[in-house]
Motif scaffolding. Sequence first.
Motif, mmCIF file in Angstrom:
data_model
loop_
_atom_site.group_PDB
_atom_site.id
_atom_site.type_symbol
_atom_site.label_atom_id
_atom_site.label_comp_id
_atom_site.label_asym_id
_atom_site.label_seq_id
_atom_site.Cartn_x
_atom_site.Cartn_y
_atom_site.Cartn_z
ATOM 1 N N SER A 1 -16.922 -12.701 -9.423
ATOM 2 C CA SER A 1 -18.155 -11.914 -9.528
ATOM 3 C C SER A 1 -18.321 -11.066 -8.276
ATOM 4 O O SER A 1 -18.221 -11.578 -7.152
ATOM 5 C CB SER A 1 -19.374 -12.829 -9.692
ATOM 6 O OG SER A 1 -19.304 -13.542 -10.910
ATOM 7 N N GLU B 1 -27.508 -7.065 -7.462
ATOM 8 C CA GLU B 1 -28.519 -8.060 -7.789
ATOM 9 C C GLU B 1 -28.253 -8.749 -9.131
ATOM 10 O O GLU B 1 -28.499 -9.947 -9.284
ATOM 11 C CB GLU B 1 -29.916 -7.425 -7.809
ATOM 12 C CG GLU B 1 -30.432 -6.970 -6.448
ATOM 13 C CD GLU B 1 -29.910 -5.599 -6.077
ATOM 14 O OE1 GLU B 1 -29.134 -5.020 -6.862
ATOM 15 O OE2 GLU B 1 -30.267 -5.103 -4.986
ATOM 16 N N ASP B 2 -27.752 -7.992 -10.099
ATOM 17 C CA ASP B 2 -27.488 -8.579 -11.411
ATOM 18 C C ASP B 2 -26.415 -9.666 -11.332
ATOM 19 O O ASP B 2 -26.510 -10.692 -12.011
ATOM 20 C CB ASP B 2 -27.050 -7.489 -12.400
ATOM 21 C CG ASP B 2 -28.179 -6.522 -12.729
ATOM 22 O OD1 ASP B 2 -29.347 -6.910 -12.523
ATOM 23 O OD2 ASP B 2 -27.886 -5.402 -13.184
ATOM 24 N N SER B 3 -25.400 -9.445 -10.514
ATOM 25 C CA SER B 3 -24.351 -10.445 -10.349
ATOM 26 C C SER B 3 -24.895 -11.698 -9.671
ATOM 27 O O SER B 3 -24.523 -12.824 -10.017
ATOM 28 C CB SER B 3 -23.186 -9.878 -9.526
ATOM 29 O OG SER B 3 -22.562 -8.807 -10.198
ATOM 30 N N LYS C 1 -27.990 -12.816 -9.891
ATOM 31 C CA LYS C 1 -28.785 -13.537 -10.885
ATOM 32 C C LYS C 1 -27.895 -14.255 -11.892
ATOM 33 O O LYS C 1 -28.171 -15.387 -12.291
ATOM 34 C CB LYS C 1 -29.716 -12.566 -11.600
ATOM 35 C CG LYS C 1 -30.809 -11.991 -10.712
ATOM 36 C CD LYS C 1 -31.681 -11.021 -11.490
ATOM 37 C CE LYS C 1 -32.761 -10.415 -10.601
ATOM 38 N NZ LYS C 1 -33.604 -9.438 -11.364
ATOM 39 N N LYS C 2 -26.818 -13.599 -12.291
ATOM 40 C CA LYS C 2 -25.910 -14.191 -13.274
ATOM 41 C C LYS C 2 -25.291 -15.479 -12.750
ATOM 42 O O LYS C 2 -25.110 -16.450 -13.496
ATOM 43 C CB LYS C 2 -24.818 -13.194 -13.638
ATOM 44 C CG LYS C 2 -23.815 -13.711 -14.648
ATOM 45 C CD LYS C 2 -22.752 -12.672 -14.955
ATOM 46 C CE LYS C 2 -21.712 -13.218 -15.930
ATOM 47 N NZ LYS C 2 -20.643 -12.212 -16.207
#
Length: 286
Positions: A95, A105-107, A109-110
Amino acid sequence: MPDWLDVGLRSILFIAILFLMTKLLGSKQISQLSFFEYISGITIGSVAAEVITGVDGNILHGIVVLIVFGGITYAVDVISLKSKKFRDIAEGKSSIFIKDGKVMEDSLKKEHYTIDDLNSLLRKKNVFKVADVEFAVLEPNGDLNVLLKKENQPITPKDLHLKVANEKVPQTVIMDGKILDSSLTHAQKNREWLDVELKKLGVMLDNVFLAQVDSYGQLTVDLYDDKINVPSPQQKPLLMTMIKKSQADLESFATQTEAEDAKQMYLKNSKKLKEVINLLTPYLNG
């Protein structure tokens, strides 16, 4: 049979089984665990502990469970080597947490990571400012690999267009006061050379805990008696100093003589010594 003896025998049996399974599955089980290997390792350890301590448990059932889990783990590793898609499922994907200097940020959160978690991982890489990072990726095993921005990367000899000698693996020639002849052979040295070097340092073989020969043929020692300070060998730096002095002397002689032939001879040989200095600098830089 007494319970304590039964537990002891079970422990010995399962230690042997777990050791053989670990050897079969390879060192990856104790270094870089994938998701599946993590789950498998926990289960195998739990089953082994339950069968060992559970006196009334069935040993055969426990062995079967270990064999099944070990076999499945081995099969997953084999299939993962042949199939990228299967490997992504079993071991997970990398990731990207930072790209082009920007935090993804999306990574985060994932992967259920907070910015504090990211900062903690960066500090483990001796990075204390997110702005210094060009690229950062979280590997499936949980490690964060970081690429610093160009201006923040350490300067290397290549950046300065400097030629350096190739490094070789240091050879341990003395360990626990005993000479390792095979390592001496790999270092292209012999016992006579080693005796001379030890005498130069003023140390006895029996007092040497560890001695290594580097890629330049330099001997370094560590003694049992830590209160004794061993002087660092200075032959190579002294040799470089002598060569530089000779080269400087030749240039000086060239300026002092009025004979044109002698001046040209001094300058010619001074130039040759300069080339020698440039060639030997990687080897005699101390």
